[in-house]
Structure formats: C-alpha cells, structure tokens
Write a protein that holds these residues in place. Structure first.
Motif, mmCIF file in Angstrom:
data_model
loop_
_atom_site.group_PDB
_atom_site.id
_atom_site.type_symbol
_atom_site.label_atom_id
_atom_site.label_comp_id
_atom_site.label_asym_id
_atom_site.label_seq_id
_atom_site.Cartn_x
_atom_site.Cartn_y
_atom_site.Cartn_z
ATOM 1 N N THR A 1 -91.958 18.973 27.309
ATOM 2 C CA THR A 1 -92.363 18.232 26.115
ATOM 3 C C THR A 1 -92.068 19.060 24.865
ATOM 4 O O THR A 1 -91.552 18.558 23.874
ATOM 5 C CB THR A 1 -93.871 17.924 26.159
ATOM 6 O OG1 THR A 1 -94.175 17.381 27.437
ATOM 7 C CG2 THR A 1 -94.255 16.929 25.086
ATOM 8 N N ALA A 2 -92.385 20.343 24.943
ATOM 9 C CA ALA A 2 -92.174 21.220 23.792
ATOM 10 C C ALA A 2 -90.695 21.364 23.463
ATOM 11 O O ALA A 2 -90.331 21.735 22.362
ATOM 12 C CB ALA A 2 -92.779 22.581 24.058
ATOM 13 N N PHE B 1 -95.211 23.233 33.297
ATOM 14 C CA PHE B 1 -93.777 23.015 33.091
ATOM 15 C C PHE B 1 -93.495 21.688 32.401
ATOM 16 O O PHE B 1 -92.479 21.544 31.721
ATOM 17 C CB PHE B 1 -92.980 23.165 34.394
ATOM 18 C CG PHE B 1 -93.423 22.275 35.520
ATOM 19 C CD1 PHE B 1 -93.138 20.927 35.518
ATOM 20 C CD2 PHE B 1 -94.094 22.811 36.606
ATOM 21 C CE1 PHE B 1 -93.527 20.118 36.566
ATOM 22 C CE2 PHE B 1 -94.490 22.004 37.662
ATOM 23 C CZ PHE B 1 -94.208 20.659 37.632
ATOM 24 N N THR B 2 -94.389 20.735 32.571
ATOM 25 C CA THR B 2 -94.216 19.485 31.828
ATOM 26 C C THR B 2 -94.463 19.723 30.341
ATOM 27 O O THR B 2 -93.776 19.174 29.480
ATOM 28 C CB THR B 2 -95.186 18.413 32.349
ATOM 29 O OG1 THR B 2 -95.138 18.407 33.763
ATOM 30 C CG2 THR B 2 -94.804 17.043 31.831
ATOM 31 N N ARG C 1 -89.547 10.892 27.174
ATOM 32 C CA ARG C 1 -90.546 10.559 28.175
ATOM 33 C C ARG C 1 -89.926 10.041 29.466
ATOM 34 O O ARG C 1 -90.332 10.420 30.564
ATOM 35 C CB ARG C 1 -91.505 9.515 27.608
ATOM 36 C CG ARG C 1 -92.771 9.409 28.411
ATOM 37 C CD ARG C 1 -93.703 8.385 27.829
ATOM 38 N NE ARG C 1 -94.563 7.852 28.877
ATOM 39 C CZ ARG C 1 -95.619 8.486 29.343
ATOM 40 N NH1 ARG C 1 -95.955 9.643 28.852
ATOM 41 N NH2 ARG C 1 -96.347 7.969 30.309
ATOM 42 N N ALA C 2 -88.913 9.202 29.332
ATOM 43 C CA ALA C 2 -88.288 8.640 30.535
ATOM 44 C C ALA C 2 -87.696 9.750 31.399
ATOM 45 O O ALA C 2 -87.848 9.756 32.622
ATOM 46 C CB ALA C 2 -87.202 7.641 30.144
ATOM 47 N N ARG C 3 -87.031 10.708 30.752
ATOM 48 C CA ARG C 3 -86.459 11.822 31.501
ATOM 49 C C ARG C 3 -87.554 12.735 32.040
ATOM 50 O O ARG C 3 -87.417 13.328 33.112
ATOM 51 C CB ARG C 3 -85.511 12.636 30.624
ATOM 52 C CG ARG C 3 -84.118 12.079 30.596
ATOM 53 C CD ARG C 3 -83.141 13.076 30.032
ATOM 54 N NE ARG C 3 -82.559 13.972 31.029
ATOM 55 C CZ ARG C 3 -81.654 13.594 31.919
ATOM 56 N NH1 ARG C 3 -81.253 12.348 31.981
ATOM 57 N NH2 ARG C 3 -81.148 14.464 32.770
ATOM 58 N N LEU C 4 -88.628 12.833 31.273
ATOM 59 C CA LEU C 4 -89.758 13.642 31.699
ATOM 60 C C LEU C 4 -90.261 13.142 33.052
ATOM 61 O O LEU C 4 -90.561 13.913 33.961
ATOM 62 C CB LEU C 4 -90.872 13.527 30.656
ATOM 63 C CG LEU C 4 -91.794 14.706 30.440
ATOM 64 C CD1 LEU C 4 -91.003 15.938 30.067
ATOM 65 C CD2 LEU C 4 -92.804 14.381 29.364
ATOM 66 N N SER D 1 -94.741 27.815 33.868
ATOM 67 C CA SER D 1 -94.116 27.071 32.779
ATOM 68 C C SER D 1 -92.706 26.620 33.101
ATOM 69 O O SER D 1 -92.095 25.889 32.333
ATOM 70 C CB SER D 1 -94.090 27.919 31.504
ATOM 71 O OG SER D 1 -95.407 28.202 31.107
ATOM 72 N N LEU D 2 -92.173 27.073 34.216
ATOM 73 C CA LEU D 2 -90.864 26.587 34.641
ATOM 74 C C LEU D 2 -91.058 25.683 35.846
ATOM 75 O O LEU D 2 -91.889 25.959 36.712
ATOM 76 C CB LEU D 2 -89.943 27.763 35.001
ATOM 77 C CG LEU D 2 -89.532 28.649 33.826
ATOM 78 C CD1 LEU D 2 -88.771 29.874 34.324
ATOM 79 C CD2 LEU D 2 -88.679 27.868 32.840
ATOM 80 N N ASN D 3 -90.281 24.617 35.902
ATOM 81 C CA ASN D 3 -90.406 23.646 36.983
ATOM 82 C C ASN D 3 -89.832 24.219 38.279
ATOM 83 O O ASN D 3 -88.641 24.518 38.347
ATOM 84 C CB ASN D 3 -89.656 22.373 36.577
ATOM 85 C CG ASN D 3 -90.001 21.205 37.469
ATOM 86 O OD1 ASN D 3 -90.297 21.396 38.644
ATOM 87 N ND2 ASN D 3 -89.971 20.020 36.912
#
Lengths: 602, 283, 317
Positions: C217-218, C212-213, C223-226, A99-101
């Motif tokens: 989001t949570a 992690f995405t 979206r752009a930064r995502l 869950s962490l990048n």
C-alpha cells in the motif's frame, strides 16, 4: 522554510479519544537526514503513517496538515494518493522479515513497485530493478531478483525494503526504526546507505528511531518527541551535546555509553573456587534434513562468587543458548557445567534449581498471561517446600518490595503492567528462591532507554545487597560494560575474547571486539563518524565456515579477505590463549587491530 | 525505592456476545435446549401414539400437523430434539474428556504421543460419515452407535486441538520459567499450559455439537441411526421426504429444527473462536 | 517434490494398513453376520455351516485377512453373496456414478468458494461482505440432507425445473444427464464451498493485516493488484490444505446425497450393504473410501509443498 519538500504543520492525530500526536511541526529539505527520536508511545510512527494517509482505521488527523511542496495531502484524490504513496514519499518499516511478502520474489516486489508508478515496459522495469539492487548494495542482483525474501539475511532484506521505497524515486523517504531489528554491525551499513541516498539522490530522509546513537551517527537535525509532542528540535550537535529540555537531558543520561568512566562495582571474591565452571560446552541442533547447526562451539569460562560476567554477542552468537544451558532449560551436546564443583545437568536437584535462576528477555512472554502476579511468585516458593500459605504470602510481599513494586499489585495480572514493571516481576520471581547465581538473558533489551536504566540500577543494587553472582547477557556492549566485572565476547557460538570489562572495551585484543565497539552507536555526534561500510563484509548467518579455520575469518577486517598473506586464519583455528594477565583472545593476530587503525584504513 | 504500579487501563473484555449474530445463535441454542430438555412436558401428545388423522396439515390441535401414521408432529419434533441433544451432548462430552486425557498424556510422555497419534491417524482416515457408517455396521442401529460414532469422530479432533495448544506453549518463556523455578512437570502441564489450551477446546466442543447433530441426522436419514417408531430429527426428516409431494408442510418441522440446531452451534462456535482470537492477539 | 512424496508415503501406508486391519476386525465382530443374512433366520445349522465354508469364514482370521488383502491387490474381489453379483462389477458401476457426482460437486464448490471467499473479504461494501459471509455460514451449517430436501422442495415440487431423482449418464445423453446432475451436485457442493470460501476469506483478511500488505500500500499498489498479486498467493495455501480433506468429505457426503436423490453410486451401495449385512461388500467399500481419503490428503500435502517451497527446505519461519 521555503526550500522544504515536506512540511508537517501543527499535526494532531487522535486514536479514538486518545491524542497520539499533538501539535508536531517539522520540515525536511532535499538531501537532508532528519531524525525523529522518541520512546514507545511518543507517536513518532503515527507521523510517518499520517504522511502517507495510512493511519489505521481508528486513527484520524484532527488538526494541522502535512504539506508536500506546499500541497496539503489531505486534499488528494484516491488516484493522487496512489501517486503520493511510493511516488512522492517512500516508507521503510522496522521489520524487514514481515514487511516483505514471503510468496513473492524480490524481482516481483520491485516490479510491483515500479509498475504501480508506470515506470516503463517489463524489460525496462527489470533493468531498473537490477540497478536498484546495485544501488542499495546487494551483491549479485540478477540472482537475487529471482529469490524470495527468506533466502536473504536481515540486513539484505532491509536493503531490499529501501530499494522498494526508492523504486519510483520519491522526494521523501521515511524510515521507521529501520535498524531496530538488525545487529549493530549490520545496522551500521544500512544507516550508511540511508545517508548515501540522501547525499547522492538528493532525497529528503526522515529517520524515525528510539536510538540516540542512530541519530547521532546519521542525522543532521533532530526532533525529540515525547507523548505526542515535540519537546526539542534543532541541529544534532546542539540537541545531543547541549540538550535544553529536561526530557532530552534525562534520555541522554540514560543511554549507556562506552566512553564514560567505569562504574565502581563491589569486589568479587578472588580467593575461593569458581562458583560456575563451563568447560568445552557445545550445542548442536539437527535440522529437518539431518544437517547440523552448531550454535555453541566448545566454550569454556568460569565465574567466581560475587562476580558479574557479561556475555556479549550478536544474534546467532549462542549467548542465549549458553544462558539457558546453565539455567537448565536445555541440555548441551558436549562439555560440562560445574556449580560449586558439582556437575550440572538438566535433571538437577531442588537445591541446584534453587541456587540458579534466570531472568528472561521478554517480560511479556515470560509471565503467564492468566496468572495473577501473586500466584506466579508463589509458584517457586511452593515448589521449594514453603508449604505455609501465610509464609508464602509474606514472602511475596517482601519480593515485590525488593524489586520496587507496591505489594498491593499481587492480585493483578500481567496485562495490567508496563514492560518495565513486568521485568521487575520477572526479577522478583527469579529472586524468590534466594538464588546464588542469577542469569540475566538480555533483561533490558526490549525496554525503553529510560526504563532500561532503572532496571539496570535495580539489578546492580540487588546484586550488592544480596551478594548475587551474575551472568549478564546482552547484545549491547555498552550495557554489559556498565554492570560487569569481566566480559566474554561470543561470535557464532565461539568465545572470541574474555577479559576485564575496562581493559576489554578500552583496548580490545580481538578484531571482532574492535568491530563491535566501532559499530556500537554512540550518542555523541562529535565523535568521528565511523568507517561504516569498510568495516564488515556480510553478516553473521549462524553458519560460518566451520572446521579448520577461524569462524570470523570471512568477515574479519584484518583477515584473509583483506590480506592475502593471512591464509592461516582459514587453515588453522586460533586457540583461546592468554595474551596479558587475565586477558584471553582467540586470534592469530590478537591485538594487532586497534580502533585508530581502522579509522586510518577508512 | 518504591515504584507504585500504575495500572495500564485494562483492555475491554472482548465478549463472545459482542455481535448480534452470536446473541441470536445463543438464544436459538438455549430455546432449543430447553425445548429438548422439557420435551415430555411440552409435548401435547405421546410421540408414538398413532391416530386416524393421517398426514394432516398444521391445525390448532396439531401445530405442525400429523405424519403418515397420524402421530402428532410437534411432539415428535420436540422428542427428536431431545434425542439429538442427548446423543450430541453425551458424545461430545465423552469425546472432549478422551481428547483432553490423550492430549495431556501425549504431552507428558513421548511414547503415549506416538501411540495416540497413530490411533487417531487411523480414525481420522475415515471421513466422519464413513466412520459413522462403519460404527453402525458393527454396533447396529440406535442411539448408542450414534453416540459412539460421535465420540470416535470427535475425540481425535479434540485431542489435536488440546495437544496443539499444549505443545505451542511448552517452549514459551512462561512455561520454561515455571519449570526452571522448580515447578513439577505435572503442575506445569495442568496449571500453566492446560487452562489456555482448553480455550480452543471450548470452541471445538461447540463446533463438535453441530457435527453431532449433523451425524445423527445423517445416520438416521439413511436408516442406520435411530429407527422408527422412536423419533429423531433425522428419521422424521427422512419420513417427511417420502411425502414431499403429498404434504410439503410435513418437512417444515424437522427441517427447521435441524437447521436451527446446527446453525446455532456453528455460529456460536465461530463467535467463541473470534473472541478467543481477539483475546489472543491482545495478550 | 518426489523426495517429499517418498518421505510421506510410508506413514500413509502404515495408516492405511492399520485402517484395513480395523475395518477387517470390525466386520468380523458384527453380530448379525453375512451368513444369517444369506441363509435367512430359520436356516438349518447345516446350511449355515455350508455357507460359512463357502465364504471362507471358517478359516483362521489372519488367513481370511490375507486372502482379502491379496484379492484386493490382485483385483480378485469376491462375489456379493447377498446381491449375488461380483463385487468388482458392483463397485465399478457405482464408482463411475459417484466420481461423476463428486467431480461435478468439486468444480461447483471451487467456483462458489472463490466467488464467495473473495467477495466476503474484499468487497468495498460492508453489506456485500456480510451477506457473502452469512451465505457461507449458512451453507456450512446446513447438512446436505436438509439442503437437499430444501432443493427438492424448491426445484422439484414448487417449481419443477430439475428432475429430483435418478441418474442418466452424461455419456449417453449429455443434455438430460447434466439436468439430473445439477441438484445433487449443488447439494454436495454447498458445505464444501462454504468451508473453502471461509478459509479463503479468512486468509485474505489475514493477508490484509500483514506488514507486507502495508508495504505494498505504501508503494502505491492498486487495490485490485493488492488482492490478486499480493494477498491471494498467501491466502491460497491454507485453502488448498483444507481442500484435500473437504474432497474426502465430499466423497463421504455423497452417501447421503445419493440416498436422497436416488443416485446409484457407491454411497448408496454402502448403505444398502450395511442394511443387508453384506459385510464382504462393506469392508471393500470402507477400504476404498479410506484409501481415497488418504490419497487425497497426500496429494494435497504435495500440492502444498509445491506451492510453498519453504516446506521442502525445512524451515517454515
């Protein structure tokens, strides 16, 4: 409930044609910890995702509503939705690793969460990030901010996840199985943190879990879910002590507990020679850069015919390594294994292979996905010289019956079975060669509680009927206690304590055993809440201070960290010695820490 | 105690042909495959027969027109497809067999692994076209050297794919379980590990076919592959480029045939790959 | 980083050495040898013997190999007997043209790949995503000699806006130079941009399915930064890995593109040398190609290691 910050009303969620959640109602107040408990497939996680409008594309809310301070979240615009996510409702996921990048530093993670909600300038955000890490109890936050997630331990990662979810000071915090991926001693701290968050920040915390013990230790109210419906709802004391619904009653009955009377196990053969002898077994791995990892360090024990020896330890304790070395899956680095006096290596005779069999932890991974069940069960028969096709087919039928499956299923493939059924197949395969020693490596830990209980019953029944000797490995002391004559406690590759199951769990000698017992979740909410965070420092990282001292010294609640006069724990490694007849412990101060004493120190 | 197994509803088989693109690609490959196989029957004329009608455009008699020596282009293109497919299928089949063999031996014996990996490292050090050029330098021009070039460039890739599949599974619980229940090493390798590893190979073989067509075209195009008067898609294209300004329609036949073949195999390979990945994620 | 490089180098040098032995061995096995190519088919045995001695081809093979290697390392390349020019000069001239073409193609490929890959994975409209992906599949599948031919037909014959053959050095005449460069570079760049673009799109798709995405989001991340901050860093390393190999393929593909567009680079030189049976030149050119390919792979690995520090630390969990 007018003072509720979040209210879920008659919520209904469908995935395609399947109804995952059906008419769920609950509300949560600021400062409260609400538990949602359910087994896999109960729809409990979908509720959390629906509250953030983050259901996967196939899922739809088809009825009811989620109200945040009275506003239906279905009505929110794209922009308002972003404010909701993280800003009003925070969400903590189960697996803190994925869950962490992996490419972003902890600081970057926190910065992104703060920036998404417009929290101040870059410098202000940085200060706030440091505060957040302090809040969730991560030491040395300045340094941690610069590091990437893989440098952190599992418990620390989960704390970071909580810090992220709290970054924009949400009113509600959903935690979806936040401790499932963690060791019990680590989980205790994370649960305490969640309670503290509710208390100090006045956040409404919704804790979603399959573990009744977690609910008992943390929550004030609880919702019990089953196949998408709420079956019971109320104060934790009421629901867990006086369950009304038969499902809740069954669930509670299935949870293995440490405070129930020991089950009667048929006696073992004390007179004869040990069936299995492990002496001085060690296993080290060489890392990529030549550094050595010791996963098993000089472990000696023996198992008598007919006996079940339970082996307990957290991740990194070496328990699976021990199991697999005995099974012959890999070689030990040093030490010896003897079976009926005969030396065991990885190259063993067909007879030894027949006599020692292993049941794997993950029933999904241990069956070949393509192979029909019948074929999978025939493999060991063929390998052990049963040439006649007919005889093999008969034996397969017999095996399937033995583990409680309909013989008709032999034409099917693993994907068509549930987890519990697959584990039965795994057991049948291990029994195919009529072994004398059955090694069970966490045989029930990936199963739901109710299934777990049935598999445990099956194993006990098979042992009695077939006269098996067993090595039963688990991280769960309560499970091991139910099935074992004696228990061995491993920590970081070393044997800490060994003794009869009843005595060891009632009056532990080693402080680590005491710690494990205190951390074990109990489904009894009236039991005194444990002194969670005072108990253990740090986490087992598989690589404790080696060499001279006790491997547990740095985390020991009665060790040198707490008491300056106990330098001996760092200087001299305690030998495993017999403190009472049949009871062994490797501690300089064995027996000096008992459970009541910790509670005083809290 | 008897618990009757309740079947979890079997997941819908994730077919390769789920997408329209994959169906079209399969159609194209099948049609061209048939065209190549029956080139002799379908061709209106002998592809080497020269006539006096030079560089004519498409007409009733010559659907694709004629080339600079008055040969019927349709017949030449059909035979060209045949040459490409023969060379491609033969080369890729041999490459696949060699790859599987090397991978299985590598998985069984560490020493074989060291040798095979070193040999393949050297082969992979040559970009495929350069390798083809090197082969042509030694074996001369013609179908044999194209085939050899395909084998040499694709066998290492096939081996890697299979080997990776075998190694990835070797420590999976089901493989360990098979070994512990006494199943012999060869049987574990061939019965338990190889079938799954071959899935990835199928994808690779289809993609290799597109590389094969690509290589044939490239070698023949620069004059080190199939030499005229024998037709191949590469050399027809090369001839047509010479007369691009005089008779632009000349280029259409070979251009479309090569594009359709390569594209067909590529899209089909992608579809297989996606299907395998979907299946894999569900297992 | 340096340690990683040092650790990888011996293996690469071994591969290079083995490849050089292979190249040397192969060029000596050839039937129609350089000698016949120079002497012609009806030369007397005496002439042939003289030429053989002249080229040093009568020496034992190990000695010949050593002389070749020594010459390469000291920059003392022999003379191409067939073209009657110093090999060093031939290669130097060709290399300039090829490097120019390859660099232009690489830049073009990177730009195209980024645009197509990001569009193919992140466009909100399914139609745009599908179109970008189709363009990539097409560009990937179509061989350069086909796309090159098509480019010539379109931009050289139907609407003649670009010259379709030859080269003018951009150093001499920048304005004309780039016009000659556009078509061959584009032709060379297309398949490479497709491979890279697909890896980028797949990587982004993959990143979007990661937990992690979901976390980001949570947390309410835009979206752009995502895409830029959370997904791209994870999608890029695999692209970089392929990029090294693709650059090698660019070099190799240039042989065909050069032939098609009459671009006087080493690719043309190689084909010419093979048709002329000029094996002294062939072996040098092959070794150069292999060396370039291996060095590119090593550089990619290094870049990869730099990007993903976990490789350096050992674990890649």
């Amino acid at each position: 409930m007018s003072d509720a910050v979040l209210e879920v009303r008659d919520l209904r969620i469908e995935f395609g044609a399947r109804t995952a959640v059906d008419g769920v109602d609950f509300a949560v107040r600021p400062g409260e910890v609400l538990g949602i408990i359910g087994e896999s497939g109960s729809g409990k996680s979908s509720v959390a995702l629906a509250a953030l409008r983050m259901l996967p594309a196939t899922g739809r809310v088809t009825g009811g509503a989620v109200l945040l301070r009275g506003t239906d979240i279905a009505a929110l615009s794209e922009n308002e939705l972003r404010d909701l996510r993280g800003g009003e409702i925070g969400l903590v996921f189960q697996d803190p690793m994925s869950s962490l990048n992996p490419m972003l530093s902890i600081g970057r993670h926190l910065d992104e969460a703060l920036r998404a909600h417009g929290k101040g300038s870059a410098a202000e955000r940085r200060t706030r990030a440091t505060e957040l890490l302090e809040l969730v109890g991560i030491p040395d936050p300045e340094r941690r901010l610069r590091e990437r997630p893989h440098r952190l331990s599992g418990g620390q990662r989960q704390r970071v996840m909580i810090a992220l979810a709290l970054a924009a000071e949400p009113a509600v915090l959903f935690a979806d199985e936040p401790t499932t991926a963690l060791d019990a001693t680590t989980a205790v701290g994370v649960l305490a943190l969640l309670k503290r968050v509710a208390r100090e920040l006045d956040t409404a915390v919704v804790l979603i879990t399959h573990d009744i013990g977690v609910v008992a230790a943390t929550c004030e109210r609880v919702v019990v879910m089953r196949t998408g419906r709420v079956v019971e709802h109320g104060a934790v004391e009421d629901v867990l002590l006086r369950p009304q619904h038969p499902y809740t009653q069954g669930l509670l009955a299935a949870v293995p507990r440490l405070d129930t009377p020991l089950p009667k196990l048929s006696g073992m053969d004390r007179s004869t020679e040990p069936l299995l002898e492990v002496s001085g077994l060690s296993k080290t791995y060489r890392g990529r850069h030549g550094q050595r990892f010791t996963v098993l360090d000089d472990v000696s024990l023996s198992v008598r015919p007919g006996e079940t020896l339970g082996i307990v330890g957290e991740s990194g304790s070496g328990k699976s390594t021990l199991a697999r070395a005995v099974a012959g899956a890999h070689a030990a680095t040093a030490g010896a294994l003897r079976f009926r006096g005969e030396e065991l290596t990885t190259k063993r005779s067909a007879e030894l292979r027949r006599a020692i069999q292993l049941v794997f932890q993950d029933p999904y991974a241990s069956l070949h996905p393509r192979m029909r069940i019948g074929t999978a069960l025939e493999e060991p028969l063929r390998a052990h010289g049963l040439r006649d096709r007919r005889a093999r087919a008969d034996r397969v039928v017999e095996l399937l019956r033995e583990v409680g499956l309909d013989p008709e299923v032999s034409r099917r493939r693993p994907a068509e079975f549930s987890g519990g059924q697959r584990q039965r197949i795994g057991i049948a395969r291990a029994l195919a060669t009529e072994p004398d020693l059955l090694i069970c490596d966490e045989p029930v830990s990936s199963l739901d509680v109710s299934v777990q209980a049935r598999i445990l019953d099956l194993l006990v029944e098979l042992r009695e009927r077939l006269g098996l000797t067993m090595l039963f490995i688990s991280h769960d002391l309560a499970v091991v206690r139910q099935v074992s004559h004696r228990i061995a406690v491993l920590y970081s590759g070393s044997l800490m304590e060994l003794g009869p199951a009843g005595a060891l769990t009632a009056r532990p000698l080693h402080p680590y055993t005491v710690t494990l017992l205190s951390a074990a979740p109990s489904p009894d909410p009236s039991a005194d809440r444990r002194p969670e965070e005072l108990l253990l420092r740090g986490e087992a990282n598989g690589q404790p201070a080696r060499g001279t001292g006790c491997p547990f010294a740095n985390r020991c609640p009665i060790g040198p960290v707490v008491r300056d006069d106990r330098g001996i724990c760092r200087d001299r490694r305690p030998e495993l010695s017999e403190h009472e007849p049949g009871r062994f412990a490797a501690c300089h101060f064995a027996g000096s820490l008992t459970r009541p004493m910790i509670e005083e120190s809290a | 105690m008897t618990v009757v197994a309740v079947a979890v509803p079997a997941q819908r088989r994730t077919g390769v042909l789920r997408s329209a693109r994959a169906r079209v690609a399969l159609g194209v490959v099948v049609v061209l495959g048939l065209a190549g196989a029956f080139a002799g029957l379908l061709s209106p004329e002998d592809p080497r027969a020269q006539t006096a009608r030079l560089l004519t455009g498409p007409s009733g008699a010559h659907w694709l027109g004629t080339d600079e020596l008055g040969r019927d282009l349709l017949s030449r293109v059909l035979h060209g497809i045949q040459v490409d497919l023969v060379v491609g299928v033969a080369g890729v089949a041999v490459a696949g067999l060699l790859g599987v063999l090397a991978a299985v031996l590598s998985a069984r014996w560490a020493a074989a692994d060291v040798v095979a990996q070193r040999v393949f490292d050297v082969l992979l050090a040559f970009p495929s076209l350069i390798l083809a050029v090197a082969v042509a330098a030694v074996l001369g021009t013609g179908m044999v050297s194209i085939t050899v070039a395909i084998v040499l460039s694709q066998a290492p890739i096939c081996c890697r794919v299979v080997r990776a599949g075998l190694l990835a599974q070797r420590d999976r619980d089901y493989a360990v379980a098979a070994r512990l229940s006494g199943v012999g090493p060869w049987r574990v390798l061939l019965r338990h590990l190889l079938p799954t590893a071959l899935d990835a190979l199928v994808v690779q073989l289809v993609l290799s076919l597109s590389t094969a067509v690509f290589l044939e075209g490239g070698m023949s195009f620069v004059g080190i592959g199939v030499r005229p008067p024998d037709p191949s898609l590469g050399n027809i294209l090369q001839e047509s480029v010479q007369y691009l300004t005089v008779r632009p329609s000349f280029v259409v036949g070979p251009l479309v045939a090569i594009t359709a073949l390569v594209l067909g195999f590529t899209v089909l390979g992608d579809a297989l790959n996606n299907a395998a990945r979907r299946g894999g994620s569900q297992a | 980083m340096l340690r990683y490089a040092l650790r990888r180098t011996p293996s690469m040098l071994l591969t290079l050495f083995l490849a050089s032995v292979a190249i040397f061995g192969l060029t000596r096995l050839v039937p129609g040898s350089t000698v016949t190519a120079i002497a012609g088919s009806n030369a007397t045995p005496a002439t042939i013997q003289a030429i053989t001695r002249d080229l040093g081809l009568d020496r034992p093979l190990p000695e010949q190999y050593w002389r070749w290697l020594h010459g390469l390392l000291t920059g003392d390349l022999q003379r191409s007997a067939v073209l009657d020019q110093p090999i060093g000069q031939l290669i130097a001239r060709g290399l300039g043209a090829t490097v120019e073409l390859t660099v232009a193609a690489a830049v073009l490929a990177a730009l195209l790949a980024f645009a197509l890959g990001v569009l193919g994975a992140t466009s909100r409209r399914a139609f745009v995503r599908g179109a970008a992906r189709s363009v990539m599949t097409f560009a990937l599948a179509v061989p350069p000699y086909v796309s090159g031919t098509a480019l010539i037909v379109v931009f050289g014959v139907l609407l003649p806006v670009f010259p379709v053959g030859g080269r003018i050095s951009p150093l001499q005449d920048p304005e004309l130079g780039w016009q000659y460069l556009v078509l061959p570079a584009l032709c060379l760049a297309l398949p490479v941009s497709a491979v890279l673009g697909r890896f980028l799109a797949d990587g982004l798709d993959q990143a979007f399915t990661e937990d992690f995405t979901r976390t980001a989001t949570a947390l309410g991340v835009r979206r752009a930064r995502l895409i830029t901050v959370h997904a791209l860093p994870n999608a890029l390393p695999p692209v970089l890995t392929v990029a090294g190999i693709q650059l090698g393929n660019l070099l190799a593909g240039s042989a065909i593109v050069e032939a098609l567009f009459a671009w006087p680079g080493v690719g043309q030189l190689l084909i010419q040398a093979i048709t002329n049976h000029d094996y002294l030149l062939v072996q040098d050119l092959l070794l150069i190609a292999v060396t370039a390919f291996l060095v590119l792979q090593l550089l990619t690995d290094l870049g990869q290691a730099g990007l993903d520090q976990r490789t350096r630390l050992g674990g890649r969990s």
